[in-house]
Design an enzyme around this catalytic site. Structure first.
Site, PDB file in Angstrom:
ATOM      1  N   ASP A   1     -45.978 -41.529  56.828  1.00  0.00           N
ATOM      2  CA  ASP A   1     -46.072 -41.508  55.374  1.00  0.00           C
ATOM      3  C   ASP A   1     -47.486 -41.141  54.937  1.00  0.00           C
ATOM      4  OD1 ASP A   1     -43.423 -42.266  55.070  1.00  0.00           O
ATOM      5  OD2 ASP A   1     -43.900 -44.415  55.107  1.00  0.00           O
TER       6      ASP A   1
ATOM      7  N   HIS B   1     -44.340 -35.548  58.188  1.00  0.00           N
ATOM      8  CA  HIS B   1     -43.936 -36.502  57.163  1.00  0.00           C
ATOM      9  C   HIS B   1     -42.596 -37.172  57.474  1.00  0.00           C
ATOM     10  CE1 HIS B   1     -44.386 -38.573  53.517  1.00  0.00           C
ATOM     11  NE2 HIS B   1     -44.785 -37.594  52.717  1.00  0.00           N
TER      12      HIS B   1
END
Length: 553
Positions: free
Chosen positions: A530, A526
């Site tokens: 995204d 992450h």
């Protein structure tokens, strides 16, 4: 013109390798790309091909020696060029660890046998068994003793032919790498075999206390080991197989070998023991418990293999109540998994994929496909093609972090996790985007076969940019795989199941139908990917698979 043969680099983090076996001898003619020698590193065991055609003129590094990458290990001359004399064999560069011949007087000579280094982080090893006795004749590359380290159990071959003149470290001794553990004399040195008094110590370099020397008059334990080893060596088998046989008082001559050239495998022994247990009558109670028999376990929890299969994992039921040390391989896996979890901001997303269209296509074509192309039609190339096409559209999933920057890789190098008896390896399909469906199918089958046969080339491991791992073969619905660093994403493939599903026809009418579905899990970092990008990626993979229209060849 002579050509130097160098130790290849087996991966970005590998800086040395061990020459485990020479497949050619000085004076032999070699063809370009013909296997020349075998090497072993922490990451892979491989055959190294000859870079040119010609005559093997000189071997500079003996089998068992560990040398740094780019070190010259042999010289190949033009066809017909004279080979160096055998005396040149074993003369290595300063950064190698060969056995060094040393004169002992007269016309005879002795060669020091040293504890080899079995990996970058390994600094000592334990001698578990001597396969030869003092005074025995030995052929070059014939198994001489067995060792065990944190990373591997292995048979160590004799670096030269001759007579085992002296054993300096008895079975059970733990010695540092490069320590002399035995002396091999030339055939003419038979009369010079050392005959020290029973239990006389022999100093070992780097150790504070001496280690008892095995003499010609061996203790009962050593005699038993020698007898067992002698019988076992007449049959092709691994140290593990002989260990299991010894623990269960099994004569390996009773076992039919199913391996290459009749080699007796672990499965052969375990199967024989199961059959024997089924027909055996009750035995009298013993004062001590029976030995534990090693049993198969899932591949990712087993130890790696180098020159020989590593100590096998045992079933948890067989070890109830015991405290068993973690293997070095298990320890390394633990470190890397913790490092990945600590470094990468792991997030997972799971998508259900309707594979009915592909299942029907495969059922229709699989027999003809194999006959036509010589490779089985599995589901993996379908998924690999879908992932590759999507990675080209969304390069952020094919990227990795380098410091404070993001590296967008120019090619899709697809890693395919392969479960082995001794561990897990991830061979790589380079430039997957340039291959057809058939090319990908052939590459997957080829890499898996060569991974299991220890035939992978150095650059076929550890250079992937995205990894596929298929745990669905064990029946799981889905998993949450750990990212294979330095990559930023990994796709876990679940099992294929039939499920009742709501389907909508062209008129918008819903109905219940039986469909073939799988769950694909994307694990992503992450920090650079995204959730929206991950979702778009998986939606695209799903669409590619559910509306499959590509020619499979």
């Amino acid at each position: 013109m002579a050509t130097d043969v160098v130790m290849p680099q087996m991966g970005e983090s590998i800086f040395e390798g061990t020459v485990t076996k020479w497949l050619k001898q000085p004076g032999d003619t070699v063809e370009r790309d013909e296997p020349l020698f075998e090497i072993s590193t922490d990451k892979v065991d491989a055959e190294i091909p000859s870079p040119v055609a010609g005559t093997l003129q000189e071997i500079k590094v003996e089998a068992g020696a560990t040398v740094q990458v780019n070190a010259v290990v042999a010289v190949i001359g033009e066809a017909g060029a004279a080979a160096s004399t055998p005396a040149a064999v074993g003369e290595a560069k300063a950064d190698s660890v060969p056995a060094e011949p040393q004169k002992t007087g007269g016309e005879t000579s002795t060669t020091e046998v040293v504890m080899p280094q079995m990996g970058e982080s390994i600094f000592e090893g334990t001698i578990t068994k001597w396969l030869k006795n003092v005074g025995d004749k030995i052929e070059r590359d014939e198994p001489l003793f067995e060792i065990s380290t944190d990373k591997v159990d292995a048979e160590i071959p004799a670096p030269v032919a001759g007579v085992l003149q002296e054993i300096k470290a008895e079975a059970g001794s733990t010695v540092q790498v490069n320590t002399t553990v035995a002396l091999i004399g030339s055939a003419a040195a038979t009369g010079a075999v050392a005959q020290p008094a029973k239990g006389a110590p022999a100093a070992l370099p780097g150790k504070p206390s001496p280690v008892p020397t095995v003499t010609a008059t061996e203790p009962a334990a050593a005699t038993e080991q020698s007898t067992t080893a002698g019988a076992a060596e007449r049959l092709r088998s691994s140290p593990l197989v002989r260990k299991i046989a010894k623990e269960n008082e099994l004569d390996l001559r009773e076992v039919a070998g199913s391996g290459s050239a009749g080699r007796i495998t672990k499965d052969d022994v375990l199967g024989h023991l199961e059959r024997r247990a089924g027909t055996a009558t009750a035995q009298p109670a013993a004062a001590t418990p029976p030995p534990v028999v090693a049993a198969p376990q899932s591949a990712p929890q087993s130890a790696p293999a180098k020159a020989a299969p590593a100590a096998a994992p045992v079933s948890s039921s067989a070890l109830v109540g015991e405290l068993v040390p973690m293997t070095k391989m298990r320890s390394i896996i633990a470190q890397r998994m913790v490092e990945s979890k600590r470094t990468n901001a792991h997030v997972h997303t799971v998508f259900k994929i309707d594979m009915t269209r592909i299942v029907r296509l495969r059922e229709k074509e699989k027999s003809k496909y194999e006959q036509r192309n010589g490779v089985k039609l599995t589901y993996m190339p379908f998924i690999a093609r879908a992932v590759t096409a999507t990675l080209r559209k969304m390069p952020i999933l094919n990227a990795s972090i380098e410091g404070d920057a993001i590296r967008y890789h120019s090619n899709v190098n697809l890693g395919i996790a392969v479960a082995l008896d001794w561990g897990l390896i991830v061979p790589v399909i380079k430039q997957t985007e340039e291959r057809s469906f058939l090319g990908v199918a052939r590459a997957i089958a080829d890499l898996a076969e060569r991974a299991r046969g220890k035939k992978l080339k150095p650059d076929e491991v550890g250079t992937s940019t995205f990894t596929l791992t298929n745990a669905g073969i064990y029946g799981e619905q889905f998993g949450t795989p750990v990212i294979n660093m330095p990559e930023s994403a990994i796709l876990g493939i679940g099992g294929l199941f039939k499920e009742p599903t709501v389907v909508t026809d062209e008129l918008g009418i819903d109905s219940i139908a039986i469909r073939s579905v799988i769950h694909l899990t994307l694990g992503f970092d992450h920090r650079i990917i995204d959730g929206s990008d991950a979702g778009k990626f998986m939606a695209e993979v799903k669409k590619y698979l559910e509306t499959w229209s590509e020619d499979i060849g």
